[in-house]
Design a protein around this motif. Structure first.
Motif, PDB file in Angstrom:
ATOM      1  N   UNK B 387       0.809  -1.208   0.000  1.00 44.89           N
ATOM      2  CA  UNK B 387       0.000   0.000   0.000  1.00 44.89           C
ATOM      3  C   UNK B 387       0.850   1.269   0.000  1.00 44.89           C
ATOM      4  N   UNK B 388       2.147   1.112  -0.112  1.00 47.19           N
ATOM      5  CA  UNK B 388       3.067   2.257  -0.097  1.00 47.19           C
ATOM      6  C   UNK B 388       2.788   3.172   1.094  1.00 47.19           C
ATOM      7  N   UNK B 389       2.761   2.551   2.273  1.00 47.02           N
ATOM      8  CA  UNK B 389       2.521   3.319   3.493  1.00 47.02           C
ATOM      9  C   UNK B 389       3.850   3.926   3.929  1.00 47.02           C
ATOM     10  N   UNK B 402       0.889  10.432   8.575  1.00 47.90           N
ATOM     11  CA  UNK B 402      -0.059  11.379   8.012  1.00 47.90           C
ATOM     12  C   UNK B 402      -1.416  10.681   7.926  1.00 47.90           C
ATOM     13  N   UNK B 403      -2.474  11.466   7.839  1.00 48.66           N
ATOM     14  CA  UNK B 403      -3.816  10.896   7.827  1.00 48.66           C
ATOM     15  C   UNK B 403      -3.989   9.839   6.755  1.00 48.66           C
ATOM     16  N   UNK B 404      -3.499  10.134   5.565  1.00 52.09           N
ATOM     17  CA  UNK B 404      -3.661   9.203   4.454  1.00 52.09           C
ATOM     18  C   UNK B 404      -2.923   7.895   4.690  1.00 52.09           C
ATOM     19  N   UNK B 405      -1.733   7.999   5.247  1.00 54.67           N
ATOM     20  CA  UNK B 405      -0.957   6.783   5.480  1.00 54.67           C
ATOM     21  C   UNK B 405      -1.564   5.923   6.573  1.00 54.67           C
ATOM     22  N   UNK B 408      -4.449   4.137   5.055  1.00 56.38           N
ATOM     23  CA  UNK B 408      -4.022   2.998   4.246  1.00 56.38           C
ATOM     24  C   UNK B 408      -3.672   1.802   5.138  1.00 56.38           C
ATOM     25  N   UNK B 409      -3.056   2.115   6.273  1.00 60.53           N
ATOM     26  CA  UNK B 409      -2.705   1.036   7.209  1.00 60.53           C
ATOM     27  C   UNK B 409      -3.974   0.353   7.722  1.00 60.53           C
ATOM     28  N   UNK B 437      -7.487   6.255  -5.093  1.00 59.43           N
ATOM     29  CA  UNK B 437      -7.604   5.352  -6.225  1.00 59.43           C
ATOM     30  C   UNK B 437      -7.257   3.921  -5.793  1.00 59.43           C
ATOM     31  N   UNK B 438      -6.201   3.834  -5.009  1.00 53.39           N
ATOM     32  CA  UNK B 438      -5.732   2.531  -4.561  1.00 53.39           C
ATOM     33  C   UNK B 438      -6.779   1.846  -3.687  1.00 53.39           C
TER      34      UNK B 438
END
Lengths: 358, 509
Positions: B387-389, B402-405, B408-409, B437-438
């Motif tokens: 997931x490219x975290x 960060x919120x997005x990471x 993703x986790x 998108x992912x």
């Protein structure tokens, strides 16, 4: 992992408490200079009194024993996100139950000893569980119930040893139980020194607690419950069950503190002998100072015990009164309460957020 | 004419890492400039330098033709630069007026003049057409109102340049419209606005110009009249985004069946009123609605976080109504929560601990209740690469991601349970386009493998893109259930605002 990194990880939790102690000592230095005594000499006397020779060192460890056990219990509850302010009551009930079990249960001395320890832990644990149950059933705040139950426990214990179980053999009618059979005593670690087997038990408890919190699923759940109860519930942790369990073991550790003190150093329950030195409150301080880290609690418990035994040594050898130790402790308490207030504020904020979204 | 504000060749380095690399922006009077970019593109760093919170490594800031440098926000404010942060900084026990005048209170003989403060704020609110109730406590205000308080505070401090950091992330669609109008109005009054966002639709609606950042560099600076959302997205992500295509229905047997769920105190209006819905295998059921219309309660009822007064929850025929969260998870429900910081993680826990939640008693990762960290770590590392975290290590605190990471986790964690039912609540809230998108692809993949997904989202575009069927919630009830083919933004909007299904379809046909 590289060694320096490991060491770093091991010592980071210790930096803050040690810093607090350092500032406490600075405040003490100011107090000492007010009295007009040389600071360095006084602290040296204090150091000597705590660690100066093998006898003093073992006395310090003996004093640290109940403090450490109480501290571990408080740390466990705190990790689960609850305040257990009832250590004193839990400890006293544990102590009196241990003494009575050792006196009343028939059988060989070893059985008496084990029964006493189990009884002490059960008494402390159940007493804490009562507060936990009231919280989960009736929403009685733990902070308040644990604190108030202290009075009930301490006064009930006083009644037991001043009434039905009072030792009537001596000439002076002191409020205390008869002496326990010598076979059921916890052995001393070194002949003539006051430190007893209880210290080893306390260290074992600390190690077990570290392992549980760090490596096991229940330990993980306790930690998450303390860090964010909503996250824990979301992940399927049974909040009520875990909270009750944590309270039980927290109380059981306090009960154990009382038991080993009775079985290892006083050999009977003497009214006020556990409350007067403030073991429970010092233990709570040790846990909070160490940020509820069990390893840190070992260090802070010994430090705080040393502060007390050291102050006695200081009073013996200098003109500085014992109360300087109280000054240092007071500064430590300031540190802790500042930290706690911050935590409480954060907690409140979180609660507010929850009510906001629902 | 000289620009009101210019930032020239701004560079900010943190050690080896270059957060901002030679960035130039300019801003005129009465202009709305949008700065867009994915999370970590350097938007916030740039604004922090402008606001005096960070010192640039090199570059210069020119304000009204003069070179300036700010050592702190106070200086920036005194020179007419104001910032509305993403997280509001209000005193909840103070009134709206008190919050606005704070720091610059009208005083007489050193005493606070409450009435004068009230009047000043009233006047300001009228002047800029921003509606607030000055006497209300800030803590009682809705999120949208709180934001308006923040904007008024900045205006009260005399700002000519207003920086808005992700202002729409927390708002409902209606509130977003109101905010965009306010922004436009402020610009018409001669204020200059810098809007930091990654929502391109809003940018196209309100901004005059856009500067796009990627990896700390400017990848484009264009007038909105000369571009469109697709082009901007391409500049942001650096590649063409895939379109989500029409797909065949593959829905199978009933997976989740919720019947007549009701939550509420006796005698009061129920928070959730006889809600029934079904999710089938291979189906995404979208739940649309303005947030606060019972979606949270619905999620909590299905996952077992809250007891229901009436109704039942069945998964694959098994009655779960009386079961707790753990039993429901075991029965096959995984859950991406709506609020990642409240439900989905503990800020002070490590990345590894956050990832472990739900697996701590899985025999694969624990033995006699001892957690097998080594084998679990391999799994988490796999998620991190897949997931490219972005995290410095597994021991990093979750709150530092960060919120997005972090999102993703959480998504990776919940997907990896391979549970037949996934409840995905606001799965991409506050997440950048690449990650969005992912996550969308991952959800579709799960659906295509025959699992069911209950998707709760307040983003209509997300609902429309992913759902096979769409239920709309309004005031604790299901206002209507539409098929993918009959749902449009208009029909859904009508239902979301409390219209009847009949009106909705009649209006569009």
């Amino acid at each position: 992992m590289m060694l320096p990194q490991r060491l770093h990880k091991l010592f980071t939790p210790l930096i803050q408490p040690l810093l607090a102690v350092l500032i406490g000592l600075l405040a003490g230095a100011i107090a000492i200079s007010f009295v007009g005594e040389p600071v360095f000499e006084t602290y040296k006397a204090m150091w000597e009194g705590a660690f100066g020779n093998f006898y003093f060192l073992t006395s310090t460890l003996a004093r640290a024993t109940p403090i450490l056990l109480v501290g571990l219990g408080v740390a466990l509850a705190f990790r689960a996100g609850v305040f257990n302010l009832g250590s004193e009551g839990q400890m006293v009930l544990g102590a009196v139950s241990a003494a009575l079990a050792a006196l009343c249960i028939p059988g060989p001395p070893v059985v008496k000893l084990l029964a006493a320890i189990v009884a002490g832990m059960l008494a402390g644990g159940l007493w804490a569980l009562l507060a936990g149950w009231m919280e989960s059933r009736f929403k009685v705040q733990l902070l308040i119930s644990t604190l108030l139950l202290n009075y009930v426990a301490v006064l009930f214990a006083s009644y037991l040893v001043a009434g039905p179980f009072q030792d009537k053999t001596g000439s002076a009618a002191l409020a205390q139980t008869p002496m326990i059979d010598q076979g059921a005593w916890l052995p001393k670690l070194f002949p003539g020194m006051s430190v007893h087997m209880g210290f080893v038990i306390a260290i074992v408890c600390a190690v077990v607690l570290i392992v549980i919190l760090k490596y096991t699923a229940p330990g993980y759940e306790v930690k998450m419950l303390g860090l964010n109860p909503f996250f824990a519930q979301y992940g399927g942790v049974n909040k009520v069950k875990l909270l009750l369990l944590s309270m039980f073991f927290s109380g059981a550790l306090a009960g154990l503190a009382g038991s080993v003190e009775v079985l290892g150093s006083q050999y009977r329950y003497v009214d006020g002998a556990l409350t007067a030195p403030g073991f429970a409150w010092t233990g709570m301080m040790a846990a909070l100072l160490a940020n509820s880290n069990p390893l840190g609690t070992v260090v802070t418990a010994i430090l705080l015990a040393a502060l007390e035994t050291g102050a006695m040594g200081m009073e013996r050898n200098t003109e500085v009164p014992l109360e300087v130790a109280s000054v240092i402790q007071a500064v430590l308490i300031l540190f802790i309460s500042a930290k706690l207030t911050l935590k409480l504020v954060k907690f409140r904020r979180k609660e507010r957020e929850v009510h906001g979204t629902v | 004419m000289a620009h009101r504000l210019e930032m020239r060749n701004m560079t900010k380095r943190y050690g080896e890492f270059t957060a901002n690399d030679n960035i130039c922006i300019s801003l005129d009077q009465g202009e709305v400039l949008a700065i867009v970019g994915e999370n970590g593109a350097g938007k916030t760093t740039l604004m922090r330098m402008l606001y005096g919170l960070e010192q640039p490594s090199s570059g210069e800031i020119i304000l009204n033709g003069k070179k300036v440098s700010f050592s702190g926000p106070q200086e920036a404010i005194s020179r007419g630069i104001g910032m509305v942060h993403q997280h509001f900084m209000l005193f909840y026990d103070f009134t709206v007026a008190e919050n606005i005048v704070i720091g610059h209170e009208p005083k007489k003989y050193g005493f606070f003049r409450r009435k004068a403060a009230d009047e000043a704020v009233q006047k300001l609110a009228e002047q800029f057409k921003i509606g607030v109730n000055t006497a209300k406590k800030a803590g009682d205000c809705s999120i949208g109102e709180q934001q308006r308080i923040e904007i008024l505070k900045v205006l009260y401090q005399g700002a000519d340049i207003i920086i808005l950091d992700e202002p729409t992330a927390v708002l409902t669609p209606f509130e977003v419209d109101g905010l965009l109008k306010t922004i436009r109005f402020l610009a018409d009054q001669g204020k200059s606005i810098i809007l930091i966002t990654h929502k391109l639709r809003e940018v196209m609606k309100v901004a005059d110009r856009v500067t796009v950042l990627r990896n700390g560099k400017v990848t484009g600076s264009v007038h909105t009249s000369e571009t469109n959302a697709d082009k901007l997205a391409q500049l942001m992500v650096g590649r063409q985004l895939q379109k989500l295509n029409e797909r065949d229905s593959i829905s199978g047997d009933i997976l989740l069946e919720a019947k007549g769920i009701t939550i509420g105190q006796k005698g009061e209006k129920p928070e959730l009123d006889r809600v029934s819905l079904t999710v089938r295998h291979g189906e995404i059921l979208g739940v649309a609605g303005v947030s606060g219309n019972g979606q949270s309660q619905l999620i909590q009822a299905i996952t077992g976080l809250r007891a229901v007064q009436e109704g039942s929850v069945r998964l694959k025929g098994q009655d779960l109504t009386e079961e707790n969260v753990l039993a429901r998870r075991k029965a096959g429900i995984s859950h991406i929560p709506e609020d990642r910081y409240l439900w989905g993680a503990a800020k002070d826990a490590t990345v590894e601990e956050t990832a472990l939640m739900g697996s701590q008693r899985n025999p694969k990762y624990s033995e006699k209740s001892f957690i097998r960290k080594a084998s679990f770590r391999t799994r988490v590392k796999d998620w991190i690469s897949r997931f490219e975290i972005k995290t410095s290590s597994l021991q990093e605190k979750a709150g530092n991601l960060s919120g997005g990471n972090l999102q993703k986790l959480i998504v990776a964690r919940e997907l990896d349970f391979h549970a037949p039912l996934l409840i995905a609540a606001e799965p991409t809230r506050g997440v950048d386009i690449g990650a969005m998108e992912y996550i969308h692809e991952a959800l579709l993949e799960k659906r295509n493998s025959g699992d069911g997904i209950l998707l709760i989202s307040s983003e209509l575009s997300e609902i429309l893109a992913l759902s096979d069927k769409i239920a709309v919630m309004y005031e604790g009830r299901i206002a209507g259930i539409l098929d993918r083919s009959e749902a449009t933004e208009e029909t859904l909007s009508v239902l979301m605002a409390g219209g009847k299904q009949h009106d909705a379809t009649a209006k569009t046909s």
